[in-house]
Enzyme design. Structure first.
Site, PDB file in Angstrom:
ATOM      1  N   VAL A 260       0.296  -1.268   0.107  1.00  0.00           N
ATOM      2  CA  VAL A 260       0.444  -0.291  -0.181  1.00  0.00           C
ATOM      3  C   VAL A 260       0.869   1.175   0.031  1.00  0.00           C
ATOM      4  O   VAL A 260       1.924   1.078   0.583  1.00  0.00           O
ATOM      5  CB  VAL A 260      -0.758   0.359   1.087  1.00  0.00           C
ATOM      6  CG1 VAL A 260      -1.634   1.586   1.114  1.00  0.00           C
ATOM      7  CG2 VAL A 260      -1.884  -1.173   1.203  1.00  0.00           C
ATOM      8  N   CYS A 261       0.213   2.121  -1.273  1.00  0.00           N
ATOM      9  CA  CYS A 261       0.783   3.698  -0.988  1.00  0.00           C
ATOM     10  C   CYS A 261       0.306   4.687  -0.870  1.00  0.00           C
ATOM     11  O   CYS A 261      -0.530   5.117  -1.704  1.00  0.00           O
ATOM     12  CB  CYS A 261       1.734   3.432  -2.230  1.00  0.00           C
ATOM     13  SG  CYS A 261       2.877   5.206  -2.607  1.00  0.00           S
ATOM     14  N   ILE A 262       0.338   5.513   0.432  1.00  0.00           N
ATOM     15  CA  ILE A 262      -0.574   6.345   0.892  1.00  0.00           C
ATOM     16  C   ILE A 262       0.202   7.274   2.041  1.00  0.00           C
ATOM     17  O   ILE A 262       1.440   6.697   2.752  1.00  0.00           O
ATOM     18  CB  ILE A 262      -1.884   5.610   1.862  1.00  0.00           C
ATOM     19  CG1 ILE A 262      -1.612   4.887   3.527  1.00  0.00           C
ATOM     20  CG2 ILE A 262      -2.682   5.570   1.089  1.00  0.00           C
ATOM     21  CD1 ILE A 262      -2.787   4.509   3.693  1.00  0.00           C
TER      22      ILE A 262
END
Length: 166
Positions: A88-90
């Site tokens: 996940v890329c947040i």
């Protein structure tokens, strides 16, 4: 630091067990390792992911909460903000401080005030509102923008499959 991290993670796990939060469940992968959690995120209502059950592993560094954990879906996921390998890329999972590329404000990045709950609420929000401006999965972002019906079909198929496998 690791001892403090262990105590904090045990406290967060206990709190989530006593007061579950709608939309996800969290527990340890192995009772002997407080630094690796298994997460199940329920696809948010009124989104393409609705009805799905998406498994992920959250791995905490020894210096948590000074540094963020990593979250990686183990269920197949197709989303602009999830790398093809499931990571996940947040913003809130990016290390604290200034973004060397100037894309994010320091205030948007990791802060020790975040908890497992705030991270997972942000991931659920990410599923509801993909950010295709700075994608981790370029193909998904491009398809979302240029061929929404195809993107929708692909995501709904994955959500159905995840529910069947659950």
């Amino acid at each position: 630091m690791s001892e403090q991290s262990t105590l904090l993670l045990k406290r967060q796990l206990k709190e989530l067990s006593k007061n579950p939060v709608e939309g996800f469940s969290a527990g340890l992968v192995d009772d002997d390792n407080i630094f690796e959690w298994e997460i199940v995120i329920m696809g948010p209502q009124d989104t393409l992911y609705e009805g799905g059950f998406f498994r992920a592993i959250m791995t905490f560094p020894p210096d948590y909460p000074l540094m963020p954990p990593k979250l990686k879906f183990t269920t197949e996921m197709y989303h602009p903000n999830v790398y093809p390998n499931g990571e996940v890329c947040i913003s809130i999972l990016h290390p604290p401080g200034e973004d060397k590329y100037g894309y994010e404000q320091a205030s948007e990045r990791w802060s020790p005030v975040h908890t497992v709950e705030t991270i997972l609420v942000s991931v659920i929000s990410m599923l509801s509102s993909p950010n295709d401006e700075s994608p981790a999965n370029i193909e998904a972002a491009k398809e979302l923008r240029e061929n929404y019906p195809s993107f929708k079909k692909k995501v709904q198929r994955l959500a159905r499959r995840s529910a069947d496998e659950f």
